[in-house]
Structure formats: structure tokens, C-alpha cells
Design an enzyme around this catalytic site. Structure first.
Site, PDB file in Angstrom:
ATOM      1  CB  SER A   1      -0.903   0.038   1.236  1.00 61.99           C
ATOM      2  OG  SER A   1      -1.745  -1.105   1.055  1.00 61.99           O
ATOM      3  CB  SER A   2       0.355   4.647  -1.717  1.00 63.12           C
ATOM      4  OG  SER A   2      -0.759   5.330  -0.773  1.00 63.12           O
TER       5      SER A   2
END
Length: 410
Positions: A89-90
């Protein structure tokens, strides 16, 4: 069921290339500097204000959860492939979901979708215990090794179907779901403590909303936080979706920005996500309807954009027509690279979610009245997913967009 966030932006443009001759100590120092720069220049301006969450993001070594070939991009604000068709995930979405749950030192947290182990590592110093489940055996095993190696003693992992939860460890004060179902799974509702909260993206495969659910009297009360895009599940739950994408006929949702935003966070254009320095405003001369998306930036190289994901099958879609209306006022390039200018851009990905091609209309520099831009692109046969982007992308000035459309032509 699989998790992992699919959010690949133009990137956080820090100088991330590690010199081959760098010592181990120098590399650690550089990673720390880039990490702090990411937090201070990207996450905090985007609304991450909880001091404990800010500190956790500064302290968590994301590069330790990224495969070596992707490690130079560890502190870009983007998703990165970690194998098995999944992504880490960012940093922004990890911090947003973490902050939404208001983690407390006494909390017992369940995370669905261990993935790389990064989200669990961020939660570790903020709560009492983290229980994390991953369905892909190789990812679960690797995350467990990394979390153990890095000393996260209050994080416990297992391989299994996360949507069944972890019954013998319930109830949980908080649940964080890093994959996108059509609705919250009943097992997770049952295992959430009364008064507990669940952060979960729900909706269609390429158009979801991140919700914060609170359990009251056994029922969930929901609050829409922001539009978002997560990697969907696989398996029975994904196959049973009532609304499915049509990769043979891709289209843009809310391309004329006529839908009213309805989110807790500021802005939130329905259908679009990763909103930066953009507002929906009325325009009597709008090419379509009465509203447009206006991007304004005064700081060179600062991100300003909107993104939207969609399915596309290159075996069926051989040509894609892309069009949009643009108006600019004193737009100047950010002078860093070709991305620091306004574009309508589409990035194509294969079935492993690796980038295979980028299609551009633009750039749009200077001052120009409303005009339509149009281009037809050939689509490679291995294309399976795509992201369309509009915005200034580091340029300064003002750019307005309206009537953004894509259509299969062959």
C-alpha cells in the site's frame, strides 16, 4: 481473498537512487531522510495530523518491506509490486486508514491482508497487539519473517482467509481491511467489539469508497471518508460480486464532474481518487454540464492531480479513443522532468499489475481557452488494468478539465 492497495501515482519525486558504493550506514541515513521528507512534504499536507501517526510513519522503514528491485522507490507515495500480483500500500493510504481508526495504546487490532507487513508495522507502536491475516502463503511467510527480523513483537500473523477473521482472538477494538469487498463481511462484524471501529474500502471493483464503520448496539454505523481504489479480492467472494467491471468496454466515471461530493474529508470527487490541489467549481462556460475540475498550484513540483482506475482487456480492446476539454491560465512547467506538466495520461498494467505502457495527451502549457483534445491509442494485448490521470503534476498555474472520456473504437 487478496488485499494490497493499487495506487500508483506519478510518484514522490525525491532523488531515491542509492549509490552502489554507499555504505550500509549511509544507506540507512538516506532512507531515513527520504522517509522524513515524504512525511513532511506529502503526508502532512494531505491531512495526516495525528502526531502519533506522523511519528509512526517517520519511524517505519518501508524499504524493509519492499523487494530489492523496487527498493529505490520505497519513499515514493505509490503502490509497489511485492509478488503474486499484489502491491504494498502507498504511504498516504496507510497513514489515512491508520489515522481514521484513532489507534489507542490499549487497542487489540485485526488487520485483513498482511501483504508485505508494512501496515502492521505502522500499527505496532500505536496499539497493544496486532493480529494480521494473509491468504497468499508466500506473502504471509515472507511478512512474518520480516516482521520478526525487525523486532515487531506485538504483531502476530497467520495464513488464511481474512474475511473469516480470527475468532479465538476476538473481540477486536479496531479492524483494518486492506482489500475491497462489496460489503463488510459478517464474520468481521461479529468479531468487532461493541463501540469498535472498522476501516474498510467497499464498492465496485474499480470505484470504491473508504468507510469508517462504528459498531453500536450490534449494528454498524458508517461514515464515508474518501473515494479510493484498492486491489480487489480473488476467489469465491470476488466471483460472487453483483456489479462487475466490463473490461471490453472501458469508460470514465463522472468525467464531467457533475456528481456532488459527499465525504467527510474535504473534496472527494466521486469516481476519482488521490485528490491533490483540485476543486470542483461551477463554470457557466463548462463544455459539458455546469461544473469542472480546477487544479491550481503555486509551488513548482508540488503534486496536483486526480486519478481513476478501470479494467481493460487488450485482447478485446485494440484501440482506445481518449478525449477531454482543457483550459489553462499561466501554466508553467515544474522544470523537473516530463511529468511536471499538465496531461491527460493513461498508464496500462498487465495481469501482474506491472506497468507496461503510458499514453499521453498533452502537455498543456501557457494560457488557452476551452478546447478539446483527442487522440486514439493502440492497446497492447497484455493490458488488463489502467489508471487515467489528469492534473498539473508539478506545474504551476491553473488548469481546468471537463468531459474526460474514453471509448473503445476497435
Amino acid at each position: 481473498m487478496l488485499r494490497a492497495f493499487f495506487w500508483v501515482g506519478f510518484g514522490f519525486a525525491a532523488s531515491l537512487a542509492v549509490q552502489p558504493c554507499a555504505t550500509r550506514a549511509q544507506t540507512r541515513v538516506e532512507f531515513e531522510r527520504w522517509r522524513h521528507q515524504l512525511v513532511d512534504e506529502i503526508l502532512v499536507p494531505a491531512g495526516i495530523k495525528d502526531p502519533r501517526v506522523v511519528q509512526a510513519m517517520k519511524d517505519t522503514p518501508r524499504h524493509e518491506f519492499v523487494p530489492l528491485p523496487e527498493r529505490p522507490k520505497s519513499y515514493y507515495d505509490m503502490g509497489l509490486p511485492i509478488g503474486s500480483g499484489q502491491t504494498i500500500s502507498s504511504p498516504l493510504i496507510v497513514s489515512q486508514m491508520t489515522q481514521a481508526l484513532q489507534p489507542q495504546p490499549t487497542d487489540k487490532v485485526l488487520e485483513i491482508g498482511t501483504g508485505s507487513g508494512y501496515q502492521a508495522a505502522v500499527l505496532s507502536p500505536l496499539v497493544k497487539e496486532v493480529y494480521s491475516i494473509e491468504i497468499v502463503p508466500e506473502l504471509g511467510a515472507r511478512a512474518k519473517r520480516d516482521l520478526t527480523r525487525l523486532g515487531y513483537k506485538n504483531v502476530f500473523t497467520r495464513v488464511g482467509d481474512g474475511y473469516l477473521g480470527w475468532p479465538d482472538k476476538a473481540p477486536f477494538n479496531k479492524i483494518i481491511v486492506t482489500c475491497s469487498p462489496e460489503k463488510p463481511p459478517q464474520a468481521l462484524i461479529d468479531q468487532l467489539a461493541e463501540g469498535g471501529q472498522m476501516a474498510i474500502p467497499v464498492g465496485e471493483r474499480y470505484a470504491q469508497t473508504l468507510y469508517l464503520f462504528t459498531k453500536k448496539s450490534g449494528q454498524l454505523e458508517k461514515e464515508a471518508l474518501l473515494p479510493t481504489l484498492f486491489v480487489p479480492m480473488t476467489g469465491k467472494a470476488e466471483a460472487a460480486r453483483e456489479q462487475k467491471p466490463d473490461p471490453a468496454n472501458p469508460r470514465v466515471i463522472n468525467g464531467s464532474f457533475e456528481e456532488e461530493p459527499n465525504y467527510k474529508t474535504e473534496g472527494g470527487q466521486p469516481g476519482w481518487y488521490y485528490e491533490r490541489l483540485v476543486s470542483r467549481r461551477g463554470d457557466d462556460h463548462a463544455p459539458d454540464g455546469k461544473h469542472v475540475a480546477e487544479f491550481t498550484n503555486t509551488v513548482p513540483n508540488l503534486d496536483s492531480h486526480l486519478l481513476q482506475g478501470f479494467a481493460i482487456d487488450g485482447r478485446t480492446v485494440h484501440q482506445l479513443d481518449v478525449s477531454g476539454w482543457i483550459k489553462t491560465d499561466n501554466v508553467v512547467s515544474g522544470n523537473q522532468d516530463r511529468d511536471q506538466k499538465p496531461y491527460i495520461a493513461i498508464t496500462l498494467y498487465n495481469d501482474e499489475r506491472r506497468q507496461i505502457e503510458r499514453l499521453d495527451i498533452g502537455p498543456f502549457i501557457g494560457t488557452a481557452a476551452w478546447h478539446e483534445e483527442h487522440k486514439t491509442f493502440s492497446i497492447p494485448p497484455n493490458a488488463r488494468e489502467a489508471i487515467i490521470r489528469i492534473g498539473l503534476f508539478g506545474a504551476t498555474g491553473t488548469a481546468c478539465f471537463d468531459k474526460i472520456e474514453i471509448k473503445k473504437t476497435k
